[in-house]
Design a protein around this motif. Structure first.
Motif, PDB file in Angstrom:
ATOM      1  N   SER A  57      26.956  22.380  -5.552  1.00 29.42           N
ATOM      2  CA  SER A  57      27.800  21.938  -4.452  1.00 29.42           C
ATOM      3  C   SER A  57      28.339  23.131  -3.661  1.00 29.42           C
ATOM      4  N   ARG A  58      28.787  24.175  -4.377  1.00 27.51           N
ATOM      5  CA  ARG A  58      29.270  25.391  -3.699  1.00 27.51           C
ATOM      6  C   ARG A  58      28.152  26.043  -2.904  1.00 27.51           C
ATOM      7  N   LYS A  59      26.938  26.112  -3.480  1.00 26.08           N
ATOM      8  CA  LYS A  59      25.805  26.733  -2.797  1.00 26.08           C
ATOM      9  C   LYS A  59      25.439  25.935  -1.553  1.00 26.08           C
ATOM     10  N   TRP A  60      25.467  24.611  -1.653  1.00 26.64           N
ATOM     11  CA  TRP A  60      25.188  23.741  -0.496  1.00 26.64           C
ATOM     12  C   TRP A  60      26.202  24.036   0.611  1.00 26.64           C
ATOM     13  N   ASP A  61      27.475  24.074   0.245  1.00 25.22           N
ATOM     14  CA  ASP A  61      28.530  24.332   1.225  1.00 25.22           C
ATOM     15  C   ASP A  61      28.355  25.708   1.867  1.00 25.22           C
ATOM     16  N   GLU A  62      27.970  26.694   1.068  1.00 23.84           N
ATOM     17  CA  GLU A  62      27.751  28.050   1.584  1.00 23.84           C
ATOM     18  C   GLU A  62      26.598  28.075   2.587  1.00 23.84           C
ATOM     19  N   LEU A  63      25.526  27.394   2.273  1.00 27.09           N
ATOM     20  CA  LEU A  63      24.348  27.393   3.144  1.00 27.09           C
ATOM     21  C   LEU A  63      24.552  26.578   4.412  1.00 27.09           C
TER      22      LEU A  63
ATOM     23  N   THR B 263      14.452  19.565   1.757  1.00 22.12           N
ATOM     24  CA  THR B 263      14.127  20.988   1.623  1.00 22.12           C
ATOM     25  C   THR B 263      15.352  21.782   1.219  1.00 22.12           C
ATOM     26  N   LEU B 264      16.488  21.460   1.794  1.00 20.85           N
ATOM     27  CA  LEU B 264      17.741  22.131   1.439  1.00 20.85           C
ATOM     28  C   LEU B 264      18.111  21.840  -0.016  1.00 20.85           C
ATOM     29  N   THR B 265      17.876  20.620  -0.466  1.00 16.33           N
ATOM     30  CA  THR B 265      18.126  20.255  -1.867  1.00 16.33           C
ATOM     31  C   THR B 265      17.247  21.090  -2.791  1.00 16.33           C
ATOM     32  N   LEU B 266      15.987  21.256  -2.426  1.00 18.72           N
ATOM     33  CA  LEU B 266      15.081  22.080  -3.213  1.00 18.72           C
ATOM     34  C   LEU B 266      15.541  23.530  -3.246  1.00 18.72           C
ATOM     35  N   LEU B 267      15.988  24.052  -2.100  1.00 21.45           N
ATOM     36  CA  LEU B 267      16.489  25.422  -2.031  1.00 21.45           C
ATOM     37  C   LEU B 267      17.690  25.610  -2.951  1.00 21.45           C
ATOM     38  N   VAL B 268      18.626  24.685  -2.910  1.00 21.20           N
ATOM     39  CA  VAL B 268      19.821  24.764  -3.764  1.00 21.20           C
ATOM     40  C   VAL B 268      19.416  24.739  -5.232  1.00 21.20           C
ATOM     41  N   ASN B 269      18.447  23.901  -5.588  1.00 23.59           N
ATOM     42  CA  ASN B 269      17.986  23.842  -6.977  1.00 23.59           C
ATOM     43  C   ASN B 269      17.323  25.144  -7.407  1.00 23.59           C
ATOM     44  N   TRP B 270      16.558  25.787  -6.526  1.00 20.11           N
ATOM     45  CA  TRP B 270      15.956  27.082  -6.882  1.00 20.11           C
ATOM     46  C   TRP B 270      17.032  28.147  -7.085  1.00 20.11           C
ATOM     47  N   TYR B 271      18.089  28.102  -6.270  1.00 18.12           N
ATOM     48  CA  TYR B 271      19.199  29.030  -6.479  1.00 18.12           C
ATOM     49  C   TYR B 271      19.834  28.797  -7.852  1.00 18.12           C
ATOM     50  N   ALA B 272      19.972  27.533  -8.252  1.00 24.65           N
ATOM     51  CA  ALA B 272      20.551  27.217  -9.559  1.00 24.65           C
ATOM     52  C   ALA B 272      19.642  27.702 -10.686  1.00 24.65           C
ATOM     53  N   ILE B 273      18.338  27.575 -10.508  1.00 25.20           N
ATOM     54  CA  ILE B 273      17.388  28.070 -11.510  1.00 25.20           C
ATOM     55  C   ILE B 273      17.500  29.580 -11.644  1.00 25.20           C
TER      56      ILE B 273
ATOM     57  N   GLU C  63      10.176  31.352  -3.920  1.00 26.68           N
ATOM     58  CA  GLU C  63      10.454  30.018  -3.380  1.00 26.68           C
ATOM     59  C   GLU C  63      11.675  30.051  -2.465  1.00 26.68           C
ATOM     60  N   ILE C  64      12.706  30.783  -2.857  1.00 28.45           N
ATOM     61  CA  ILE C  64      13.925  30.886  -2.039  1.00 28.45           C
ATOM     62  C   ILE C  64      13.609  31.526  -0.700  1.00 28.45           C
ATOM     63  N   ARG C  65      12.832  32.601  -0.708  1.00 27.64           N
ATOM     64  CA  ARG C  65      12.459  33.249   0.553  1.00 27.64           C
ATOM     65  C   ARG C  65      11.690  32.285   1.456  1.00 27.64           C
ATOM     66  N   ALA C  66      10.716  31.580   0.889  1.00 26.60           N
ATOM     67  CA  ALA C  66       9.898  30.658   1.682  1.00 26.60           C
ATOM     68  C   ALA C  66      10.731  29.500   2.237  1.00 26.60           C
ATOM     69  N   LEU C  67      11.603  28.944   1.428  1.00 21.97           N
ATOM     70  CA  LEU C  67      12.423  27.829   1.878  1.00 21.97           C
ATOM     71  C   LEU C  67      13.458  28.263   2.914  1.00 21.97           C
ATOM     72  N   ASN C  68      14.029  29.459   2.735  1.00 25.32           N
ATOM     73  CA  ASN C  68      14.953  29.981   3.747  1.00 25.32           C
ATOM     74  C   ASN C  68      14.237  30.140   5.082  1.00 25.32           C
ATOM     75  N   LYS C  69      13.029  30.673   5.040  1.00 28.72           N
ATOM     76  CA  LYS C  69      12.251  30.865   6.263  1.00 28.72           C
ATOM     77  C   LYS C  69      11.955  29.522   6.918  1.00 28.72           C
ATOM     78  N   GLN C  70      11.605  28.537   6.099  1.00 23.88           N
ATOM     79  CA  GLN C  70      11.297  27.205   6.619  1.00 23.88           C
ATOM     80  C   GLN C  70      12.531  26.538   7.220  1.00 23.88           C
ATOM     81  N   LEU C  71      13.658  26.648   6.563  1.00 23.34           N
ATOM     82  CA  LEU C  71      14.870  25.972   7.025  1.00 23.34           C
ATOM     83  C   LEU C  71      15.531  26.660   8.208  1.00 23.34           C
TER      84      LEU C  71
END
Length: 141
Positions: free
Chosen positions: A16-22, A35-45, A85-93
């Motif tokens: 939730s904090r990561k979502w709010d930050e992004l 896609t944002l949900t996937l990004l947040v999950n990769w950050y958690a991993i 994955e984080i780099r790719a998803l950030n680029k996509q979003l």
């Protein structure tokens, strides 16, 4: 942006904090939510892997298995995958703020300061440029 935040993300404090930050100060296209949900999950991993390899006496990058062989911690490979994955998803979003970005930030909003960006800036500051035999620090842009 709480109305777009999935229940799975809202239920976990870290996610939730990561979502709010992004999403702080951003205009989010509803199509970006999966896609944002996937990004947040990769950050958690990535965060969990970092916690797993860290211990009271330092960071562990290897272990000894039952046969006495020294093996790399499996979390290292997972962290490499998560980083990619984080780099790719950030680029996509965020698509560098261009027209194709699924998440657009207000120009007044502070730039994202995620760990990858901080590491990139720190690396740029450590680069040395040789000029007439004198080492100089390169300034970040």
């Amino acid at each position: 942006m709480d109305d777009l935040k999935p229940e799975l993300i809202a239920a976990d404090p870290y996610k939730s904090r990561k979502w709010d930050e992004l999403t702080a100060g951003a205009d989010i296209d509803p199509a970006a939510v999966p896609t944002l949900t996937l990004l947040v999950n990769w950050y958690a991993i990535l965060d969990q892997c970092m916690r797993d390899i860290s211990a009271d006496d330092g960071t562990h990058v290897a272990y000894v298995n039952d046969q006495g062989d020294v093996k790399a911690m499996p979390q290292i490979a997972t962290m490499k995958q998560a980083s990619a994955e984080i780099r790719a998803l950030n680029k996509q979003l965020f698509a560098d703020g261009g027209d194709t970005a699924l998440i657009r930030r207000d120009t007044k909003a502070a730039p994202r300061d995620n760990p990858l960006e901080r590491a990139r800036r720190a690396r740029e500051l450590r680069l040395e440029v040789r000029n007439g035999g004198k080492a100089q620090r390169k300034t970040a842009t």
